[in-house]
Design a protein around this motif. Structure first.
Motif, PDB file in Angstrom:
ATOM      1  N   VAL A 212     -17.203  12.344 -14.610  1.00  0.00           N
ATOM      2  CA  VAL A 212     -16.658  13.146 -13.509  1.00  0.00           C
ATOM      3  C   VAL A 212     -17.138  14.597 -13.541  1.00  0.00           C
ATOM      4  CG1 VAL A 212     -14.613  11.710 -13.349  1.00  0.00           C
ATOM      5  CG2 VAL A 212     -14.556  13.709 -14.826  1.00  0.00           C
ATOM      6  N   ALA A 213     -17.937  14.963 -14.517  1.00  0.00           N
ATOM      7  CA  ALA A 213     -18.413  16.352 -14.591  1.00  0.00           C
ATOM      8  C   ALA A 213     -19.675  16.426 -15.421  1.00  0.00           C
ATOM      9  CB  ALA A 213     -17.334  17.262 -15.191  1.00  0.00           C
ATOM     10  N   GLU A 214     -20.430  17.520 -15.226  1.00  0.00           N
ATOM     11  CA  GLU A 214     -21.620  17.788 -16.030  1.00  0.00           C
ATOM     12  C   GLU A 214     -21.168  18.610 -17.237  1.00  0.00           C
ATOM     13  OE1 GLU A 214     -24.278  19.775 -13.412  1.00  0.00           O
ATOM     14  OE2 GLU A 214     -24.378  18.114 -11.980  1.00  0.00           O
ATOM     15  N   LEU A 215     -20.798  17.940 -18.329  1.00  0.00           N
ATOM     16  CA  LEU A 215     -20.110  18.585 -19.448  1.00  0.00           C
ATOM     17  C   LEU A 215     -21.022  19.410 -20.331  1.00  0.00           C
ATOM     18  CD1 LEU A 215     -17.680  15.756 -20.633  1.00  0.00           C
ATOM     19  CD2 LEU A 215     -17.206  17.667 -19.111  1.00  0.00           C
TER      20      LEU A 215
ATOM     21  N   PHE B 299      -1.725   9.211 -12.014  1.00  0.00           N
ATOM     22  CA  PHE B 299      -2.339   7.890 -11.949  1.00  0.00           C
ATOM     23  C   PHE B 299      -3.303   7.743 -13.112  1.00  0.00           C
ATOM     24  CE2 PHE B 299      -5.157  10.531  -9.376  1.00  0.00           C
ATOM     25  CZ  PHE B 299      -6.415  10.163  -9.808  1.00  0.00           C
ATOM     26  N   ALA B 300      -3.653   6.494 -13.411  1.00  0.00           N
ATOM     27  CA  ALA B 300      -4.585   6.200 -14.500  1.00  0.00           C
ATOM     28  C   ALA B 300      -5.527   5.114 -14.016  1.00  0.00           C
ATOM     29  CB  ALA B 300      -3.835   5.749 -15.739  1.00  0.00           C
ATOM     30  N   GLN B 301      -6.742   5.128 -14.507  1.00  0.00           N
ATOM     31  CA  GLN B 301      -7.721   4.146 -14.063  1.00  0.00           C
ATOM     32  C   GLN B 301      -8.748   3.890 -15.160  1.00  0.00           C
ATOM     33  OE1 GLN B 301      -9.745   7.696 -11.449  1.00  0.00           O
ATOM     34  NE2 GLN B 301      -9.607   5.706 -10.539  1.00  0.00           N
ATOM     35  N   VAL B 302      -9.386   2.726 -15.031  1.00  0.00           N
ATOM     36  CA  VAL B 302     -10.450   2.352 -15.966  1.00  0.00           C
ATOM     37  C   VAL B 302     -11.656   1.961 -15.133  1.00  0.00           C
ATOM     38  CG1 VAL B 302     -11.142   0.868 -17.878  1.00  0.00           C
ATOM     39  CG2 VAL B 302      -8.726   1.450 -17.577  1.00  0.00           C
ATOM     40  N   TYR B 303     -12.776   2.620 -15.384  1.00  0.00           N
ATOM     41  CA  TYR B 303     -14.033   2.244 -14.728  1.00  0.00           C
ATOM     42  C   TYR B 303     -14.733   1.213 -15.615  1.00  0.00           C
ATOM     43  CZ  TYR B 303     -13.293   6.424 -11.917  1.00  0.00           C
ATOM     44  OH  TYR B 303     -12.748   7.373 -11.084  1.00  0.00           O
ATOM     45  N   VAL B 304     -15.104   0.067 -15.011  1.00  0.00           N
ATOM     46  CA  VAL B 304     -15.682  -1.035 -15.779  1.00  0.00           C
ATOM     47  C   VAL B 304     -17.060  -1.353 -15.199  1.00  0.00           C
ATOM     48  CG1 VAL B 304     -15.378  -3.413 -16.557  1.00  0.00           C
ATOM     49  CG2 VAL B 304     -13.368  -1.960 -16.183  1.00  0.00           C
ATOM     50  N   GLN B 305     -18.066  -1.382 -16.067  1.00  0.00           N
ATOM     51  CA  GLN B 305     -19.405  -1.792 -15.673  1.00  0.00           C
ATOM     52  C   GLN B 305     -19.662  -3.204 -16.187  1.00  0.00           C
ATOM     53  OE1 GLN B 305     -21.644  -0.048 -13.717  1.00  0.00           O
ATOM     54  NE2 GLN B 305     -22.726  -1.977 -13.716  1.00  0.00           N
TER      55      GLN B 305
ATOM     56  N   LEU C 216     -14.742  13.645  -5.742  1.00  0.00           N
ATOM     57  CA  LEU C 216     -15.114  14.865  -6.466  1.00  0.00           C
ATOM     58  C   LEU C 216     -13.829  15.529  -6.948  1.00  0.00           C
ATOM     59  CD1 LEU C 216     -17.792  16.366  -7.101  1.00  0.00           C
ATOM     60  CD2 LEU C 216     -17.252  17.887  -5.186  1.00  0.00           C
ATOM     61  N   ARG C 217     -13.650  15.602  -8.257  1.00  0.00           N
ATOM     62  CA  ARG C 217     -12.379  16.070  -8.813  1.00  0.00           C
ATOM     63  C   ARG C 217     -12.327  17.587  -8.892  1.00  0.00           C
ATOM     64  NH1 ARG C 217      -9.793  11.608 -12.215  1.00  0.00           N
ATOM     65  NH2 ARG C 217     -11.017   9.777 -11.629  1.00  0.00           N
ATOM     66  N   THR C 218     -11.077  18.065  -8.931  1.00  0.00           N
ATOM     67  CA  THR C 218     -10.818  19.492  -9.110  1.00  0.00           C
ATOM     68  C   THR C 218      -9.801  19.662 -10.239  1.00  0.00           C
ATOM     69  OG1 THR C 218      -9.028  19.470  -7.475  1.00  0.00           O
ATOM     70  CG2 THR C 218     -11.246  19.996  -6.672  1.00  0.00           C
ATOM     71  N   GLY C 219      -9.610  20.889 -10.689  1.00  0.00           N
ATOM     72  CA  GLY C 219      -8.614  21.157 -11.725  1.00  0.00           C
ATOM     73  C   GLY C 219      -9.235  21.298 -13.097  1.00  0.00           C
TER      74      GLY C 219
ATOM     75  N   ARG D   3     -18.907  16.347 -10.849  1.00  0.00           N
ATOM     76  CA  ARG D   3     -19.799  15.376 -10.215  1.00  0.00           C
ATOM     77  C   ARG D   3     -18.936  14.236  -9.663  1.00  0.00           C
ATOM     78  NH1 ARG D   3     -22.316  11.448 -14.823  1.00  0.00           N
ATOM     79  NH2 ARG D   3     -23.381  10.662 -12.964  1.00  0.00           N
ATOM     80  N   GLU D   4     -19.427  13.587  -8.651  1.00  0.00           N
ATOM     81  CA  GLU D   4     -18.659  12.494  -8.055  1.00  0.00           C
ATOM     82  C   GLU D   4     -18.460  11.376  -9.068  1.00  0.00           C
ATOM     83  OE1 GLU D   4     -20.610  11.222  -4.516  1.00  0.00           O
ATOM     84  OE2 GLU D   4     -19.900  12.917  -3.314  1.00  0.00           O
ATOM     85  N   ASP D   5     -17.220  10.870  -9.137  1.00  0.00           N
ATOM     86  CA  ASP D   5     -16.982   9.732 -10.013  1.00  0.00           C
ATOM     87  C   ASP D   5     -17.490   8.456  -9.333  1.00  0.00           C
ATOM     88  OD1 ASP D   5     -15.098   8.901  -8.144  1.00  0.00           O
ATOM     89  OD2 ASP D   5     -13.397   9.631  -9.273  1.00  0.00           O
TER      90      ASP D   5
END
Length: 782
Positions: A520-523, A610-616, A590-593, A583-585
């Motif tokens: 979600v970001a360019e860390l 909320f909570a979520q899991v991205y699965v590839q 596009l997240r903020t905060g 960066r867009e998830d």
């Protein structure tokens, strides 16, 4: 002659024609049977078409009866309240609608189709879902639902027999809160609000679908009532020989057609009843109807029952308008007069005149004139049927030479091309309409398909957890990561932060490992214990490094959060928090905060936003997606396993496409059967000629090839005409719908090939009767 006298004459002559049709021995019975079967098939499809509105209304009524949209709700438990939660899922491309039930009192409303609530952990399933769970194909779904089937949902609770639905009893369900959409406390079920109207483009597609499907039916009915024309002419000449005048024999011919139409109505009703019984076993796109729902409106049934006999009489009289019936024969035995082209061109030109001015126009209120569009399409397609006989006559009239089988076929078409053209007209109309539909669908699909912003290359599935189940997020992530077919699983939790509580417009803090936050970001450099601020958001200055804030469910007061199982805690934003670019998830958001790794994140907030899991997934491993859905359902039955897609189409388009496929299947059966019936009728009329040719030494293979060429030549011309007319009509309609005109030649070739394949199949099926008609006993006469 006075009016009563004319009425008596018509009644007498029509009755005599009916007696010839029904009491004329074996010949009369066969002729009437062939006519009745052809008309009956068309009548059956017309009856099914008139029954479709009632079937759709019944589906919608039963769907509304169990709908929660607009259902009365309650703020607190009571004797008549029911907690109900959505647990919809997908299994191998099929939608499974699920509901979790927790009655809170003895008067809680029971969903339609159930007599009692299922016990906790018990299932009430639809008949189709029960069969799926009992089959080997449903093993993974059986593992997912993991409950004993205690009841079967009745028809009153289903929209169709193929629907996959389950209700599951729950020990408890999480408390509801304002804005909650998955868990509701209701006191009853209520009809859903009125559906939004279709867009003008989709309405145009529906209109063309009905016209393209029903017009071939009318063409086939008109062709069926004209079957047996050559033998009928001989009978009419015999009647002239015994003293009947020309008007009388025409009325007698109309009576024969009327008897065939009446037989067609009887047979069509029988075909309809049989077809209605079979409808319950058909499912297309998971859309099905109960046989009892296919109940045509009495007014429409009366219209069909009146229109078919009237059309039979009208078509017969129209056919005989230019035929001179003499005692020793009819004028048709002489070379026929060449067909004229001028009036045949008026029909398509009239259709163009109606449609062309509408193309590209800005419609007032987003609507268009359905009558002009429908009339223009009908005139264009009917014009195709009028042009084909003229085109066939001109083409075969100039043909000379070739093999014996070719010469026999060409000579037969030169003598009488009308019956062959009538048989092929239905295919021509159907293919032309189908090509226009496919072109319009391609344009509409592009127009109604939108980009979702999701990136399936980064994550195949996003598992969204229900509030209150975040404690098991890390365990679910590890379980999903070890599931066969899963490449990686990235869990993320989101909580709110604010300087004061409540704060509805507060920023979020997204919690996860460095690997997860990198989605979600360019860390840049990252290790556990880091916190990041996201740049560019509207609340970028709301929280700064070193600030002391509240974290948790800060949208509501602390008391309200505690009642729902949550709490707010104080948290200090680390002074060393770096600012990074978001960066867009994988879902396109596009997240903020803020971003926080687990060791630096707020602790013991109780409830996340909320909570979520991205699965590839690894697409090469079978059933990986189903295993992910099963794991998510077992972790939280209210979790949503959302498959990520780059594009999404209008929700109404699949329903229109399913209706088109249903109708096209029926028209295809009608076309094939009617072609076969017409082919057998023509062969029966020529059995003596065929037997005589064999007796004179003509090879059977030559005659079989001649029959094939006699059918293939009109079909080839008809398909060429259909391709031209279909692409022209499709281009006009795409201009009318204001979508880019694009011809998909692959679809055109497939549709024309389907028409040609249908004719080849009919020719093969007609070979056994043809071989029997070539026997020497075909020379016998009565």
């Amino acid at each position: 002659m006075s009016a009563p006298g004319r009425t008596r004459a018509w009644s007498r002559d029509l009755a005599m024609g009916a007696r010839f049709a029904l009491g004329g021995g074996r010949e009369g019975w066969l002729r009437t049977l062939f006519t009745g079967v052809g008309v009956g098939l068309g009548v059956a499809l017309l009856l099914i078409s008139t029954a479709v509105p009632s079937a759709l209304a019944a589906r919608q009524e039963r769907g509304n009866a169990r709908s929660l949209l607009g259902a009365p709700t309650a703020a607190a438990p009571g004797p008549d309240t029911l907690l109900i939660a959505r647990a919809d899922m997908t299994y191998r491309g099929q939608d499974v609608e699920g509901r979790l039930l927790k009655p809170e009192g003895p008067g809680a409303p029971v969903p339609p189709g159930l007599k009692a609530f299922p016990a906790p952990g018990e299932l009430a399933v639809s008949p189709a879902l029960r069969e799926l769970l009992r089959s080997p194909e449903g093993a993974l779904l059986r593992e997912r639902l993991d409950g004993r089937i205690g009841a079967v949902i009745g028809d009153a609770g289903l929209t169709g027999p193929a629907e996959l639905v389950f209700y599951r009893g729950a020990e408890s369900l999480p408390a509801t809160e304002p804005g909650e959409f998955r868990v509701r406390r209701v006191t009853g079920f209520a009809p859903a609000p009125e559906r939004a109207e279709l867009s003008p483009v989709l309405m145009l597609t529906v209109l063309l679908t009905f016209v393209a499907l029903l017009l071939p039916v009318a063409v086939f009915i008109a062709a069926a009532v004209r079957s047996g024309g050559e033998r009928r002419d001989q009978r009419l000449a015999a009647l002239r020989l015994v003293g009947a005048d020309g008007r009388t024999v025409r009325r007698i011919a109309a009576g024969e057609a009327l008897a065939g139409a009446a037989a067609g109505l009887v047979l069509g009703s029988a075909f309809f009843l049989v077809g209605r019984r079979l409808v319950g076993s058909l499912s297309l796109g998971q859309r099905s109807v109960f046989p009892a729902d296919l109940a045509p409106a009495p007014g429409l049934v009366a219209l069909v029952a009146l229109a078919v006999p009237v059309a039979a009489v009208a078509v017969t009289l129209f056919t005989l308008r230019g035929v001179v019936i003499e005692p020793l024969g009819v004028l048709r035995t002489a070379p026929p007069r060449r067909r004229r082209i001028w009036w045949r061109l008026l029909l398509p030109l009239g259709g163009l005149g109606l449609l062309a001015p509408l193309a590209g126009r800005r419609y007032e209120g987003g609507r268009f004139n359905e009558w002009l569009v429908g009339g223009g399409v009908v005139l264009l397609l009917v014009g195709v049927t009028a042009l084909l006989p003229w085109l066939l006559e001109r083409c075969v009239g100039r043909m000379r030479g070739g093999p014996v089988s070719w010469q026999l076929a060409v000579r037969r078409l030169q003598v009488s091309s009308g019956p062959s053209a009538r048989l092929v007209n239905g295919i021509t109309v159907a293919v032309a309409g189908a090509i226009a539909l496919q072109m319009l669908f391609s344009g509409v699909e592009a127009d109604t398909t939108r980009e979702t912003g999701q990136d399936p290359s980064r994550a195949s599935v996003a598992v969204l957890m229900h509030g209150g189940t975040e404690d098991g997020l890390e365990e679910l992530g590890r379980q999903l990561a070890g599931t066969p077919g899963v490449v990686r699983a990235v869990p993320l939790t989101v909580v709110g932060v604010a300087r004061q509580v409540p704060s509805p417009g507060s920023p979020d803090v997204t919690i996860g490992s460095c690997r997860a936050l990198d989605e979600v970001a360019e860390l840049g450099p990252c290790r556990d214990g880091d916190v990041f601020l996201l740049s560019g958001g509207p609340l970028e200055e709301a929280v700064a490094p070193g600030d002391r804030v509240f974290a948790g469910d800060v949208r509501i007061s602390a008391a309200e959060s505690a009642a729902l199982g949550g709490k707010t805690v104080e948290w200090t934003v680390p002074a060393g928090a770096r600012t990074v670019r978001p960066r867009e998830d994988p879902t396109g958001k596009l997240r903020t905060g803020l971003l926080a790794t687990p060791s630096a994140a707020p602790k013991d907030v109780g409830r996340a936003r909320f909570a979520q899991v991205y699965v590839q997934l690894d697409d090469s491993v079978p059933d990986g997606l189903e295993r992910v859905r099963t794991a998510a359902f077992k972790a939280d039955p209210l979790a949503t396993a959302m498959t990520l897609r780059a594009t999404q189409e209008d929700g109404a388009l699949p329903g229109i496409r399913a209706g088109l496929f249903f109708g096209a299947a029926g028209v295809l059966v009608l076309i094939g059967t009617s072609l076969l019936v017409g082919q057998l009728e023509q062969l029966r009329e020529r059995r003596r000629l065929l037997a005589a040719l064999v007796a004179f030494g003509t090879r059977r293979s030559t005659l079989c090839l001649s029959v094939f060429w006699q059918t293939a030549l009109p079909v080839a011309l008809g398909l060429v005409l259909a391709a031209v007319a279909g692409t022209g009509l499709g281009s006009l309609l795409m201009g009318l719908a204001q979508v880019p005109v694009r011809v998909e030649w692959t679809q055109v070739l497939l549709l024309t090939g389907a028409g040609a394949g249908l004719v080849a199949a009919v020719t093969l099926l007609s070979l056994p009767p043809l071989l029997r008609l070539m026997r020497p006993d075909g020379l016998r006469t009565e």
